[in-house]
Design an enzyme around this catalytic site. Sequence first.
Site, PDB file in Angstrom:
ATOM      1  CB  CYS A  38     -32.403  66.764 -21.523  1.00 54.30           C
ATOM      2  SG  CYS A  38     -32.691  65.067 -21.084  1.00 54.30           S
TER       3      CYS A  38
ATOM      4  CB  CYS B 215     -32.185  63.650 -17.742  1.00 52.64           C
ATOM      5  SG  CYS B 215     -31.589  62.459 -18.711  1.00 52.64           S
TER       6      CYS B 215
ATOM      7  CB  CYS C 188     -28.590  65.813 -20.882  1.00 54.68           C
ATOM      8  SG  CYS C 188     -29.245  65.029 -19.545  1.00 54.68           S
TER       9      CYS C 188
ATOM     10  CB  CYS D 139     -29.577  61.063 -21.500  1.00 54.17           C
ATOM     11  SG  CYS D 139     -29.913  62.467 -22.241  1.00 54.17           S
TER      12      CYS D 139
ATOM     13  CG  ASP E 180     -13.338   9.887 -54.458  1.00 53.40           C
ATOM     14  OD1 ASP E 180     -13.547  10.620 -53.199  1.00 53.40           O
ATOM     15  OD2 ASP E 180     -12.907   8.801 -54.565  1.00 53.40           O
TER      16      ASP E 180
HETATM   17 ZN   LIG Z   1     -30.815  63.895 -20.364  1.00 52.55          ZN
END
Ligand SMILES: [Zn+2]
Length: 514
Positions: free
Chosen positions: A20, A23, A88, A91, A325
């Site tokens: 992408c 990236c 991609c 990622c 108690d």
């Molecule tokens: Zn990516």
Amino acid sequence: MQFCFEMDQETWKKAFATFCPRCVVRLFCHDWKVLKMSEKDIVNFLAENNDEQIETSFLEIEQRRSLQVTELQNGNGDEMNATTDFLCISCLGILMTPFLEDCSQKVAETVANDNYTFNRFQCFYFLPHQLFVSDKVSQDTAKQLFGANAVENEAHDVKEIFKILMEPLVTAKLKVPRSIDANFEIAINISHREAEKKVLPVMKSKSPRSFTHGKGKHPAKRLKPLDGVSIAQVKHAISKISVEELREMSSSLSQPCKVEAIQLNHSSVYVGGRYNKYSRTLPQTPWIIDGKRKLENSVQEFLGGPIKDAFRADGYNFSSSGREDVDVRMLGTGRPYLIELINPRFPSVPQAKILEIEKKINEQTSDISSSGLQIVSKTDCKRLKEGEEEKTKSYYALCRFIHPPRQTQLEKLGQLKDLTDVEIKQTTPVRVLHRRPLAVRIRTIHKISLRGFDDNKQFFKLELSTQAGTYIKEFVHSDFGRTSPSLRDFVDADVDIIELDVQSVDVVWPPGFK
Ligand SMILES: [Zn+2]
């Protein structure tokens, strides 16, 4: 700022077909200003700084993809599958705008559905371990593809970028700021089911270190990674496997990541007060023997139920300064108690509303009552248990002579008021031996005095002031000599206890309560 890459258009096309846009720049190690841009702006940025043709290359790849989708949609619908959607390889889709939008929208919807009240939040992210594998493979691919332009050092971490991109989206949707000390926590679990099935098992088999379920160090115990495998284990496995093998393992992946779950948690809220108990058949906590409930109600439930409902909590924990108690009443100013509310939806309830809750508690039954109810801080909670052993408690005890008393015994009873701070030894009472360790405890009877007789002088009432933790019933009848000295010793007669009331528990609680 200039970023010039000596790459031809074919390489750019390959880059956009593999990664992408975010990236692509990530693997070139661009700075945050670029990484935070929209995908379209990233492409424009690359075109402006390098070659206008880059934008054309990107659009060409985009068009080819949408054509493929259209062709499949027009043809046989069965063939329509995710392989036509761009994935991609680096990622796995999580840095792409549609995913980020979808994820932040799901967070907003989940929060709205659960109706939490909060003014700050913090997010925790659990991302699929496959991202570590993909990162190693994609850095290697980038080196092959971009040559000298590829990253020299490690690229920015996908998880880090995802967090930075998500924060403004979530903040905008929730309309409150993020803060690292916020009590409202959002855990975002992203999964990659395909990799969990295909890649993780292969890694497990190849890793010399066995994969076990991690304990998780998450501050909120409820919020944990869904697959339970620790990051350290995955990183260790990756370090032992070659890039080629990792690439081979991941090559069949076709699906993007998925928002698996959004978990919400508000840290505990504490409410403190004091209670009185007027019944001799009401236990402090639910009385269960061999899995069977003995009595229908308990002090804990009368107090905890309405408080839990008002704060819309998942549950609560009850604690108190000591306990009485089932057959002992709690009179006077009552016994301090604390309710920890687990995951409350309304964490800050105004004091006026707290008073309404207390009214509701008190209207349920005449067996108990609550007073001084208020929200207390976590620091205050420690004070409830502080110095518990040293505190003084006072009691009224209705006792009787088992045989009609002689004059000397009655006189001794009258002389009890002269006894102050008498130390007694108490061996663990027979009646609690099944749940308490056998031990001898030294306790102090601070004061003891006679408060009256019945007409026959067989029944008498005593007022006692003792160190907290003294077993009063055993002090009276001696528990077969296990408590010594006892009232039996002091009056030299067989005596028994009929009724016991706690008159006061001298602990300043809740804060400011007198
Ligand atoms: Zn990516």
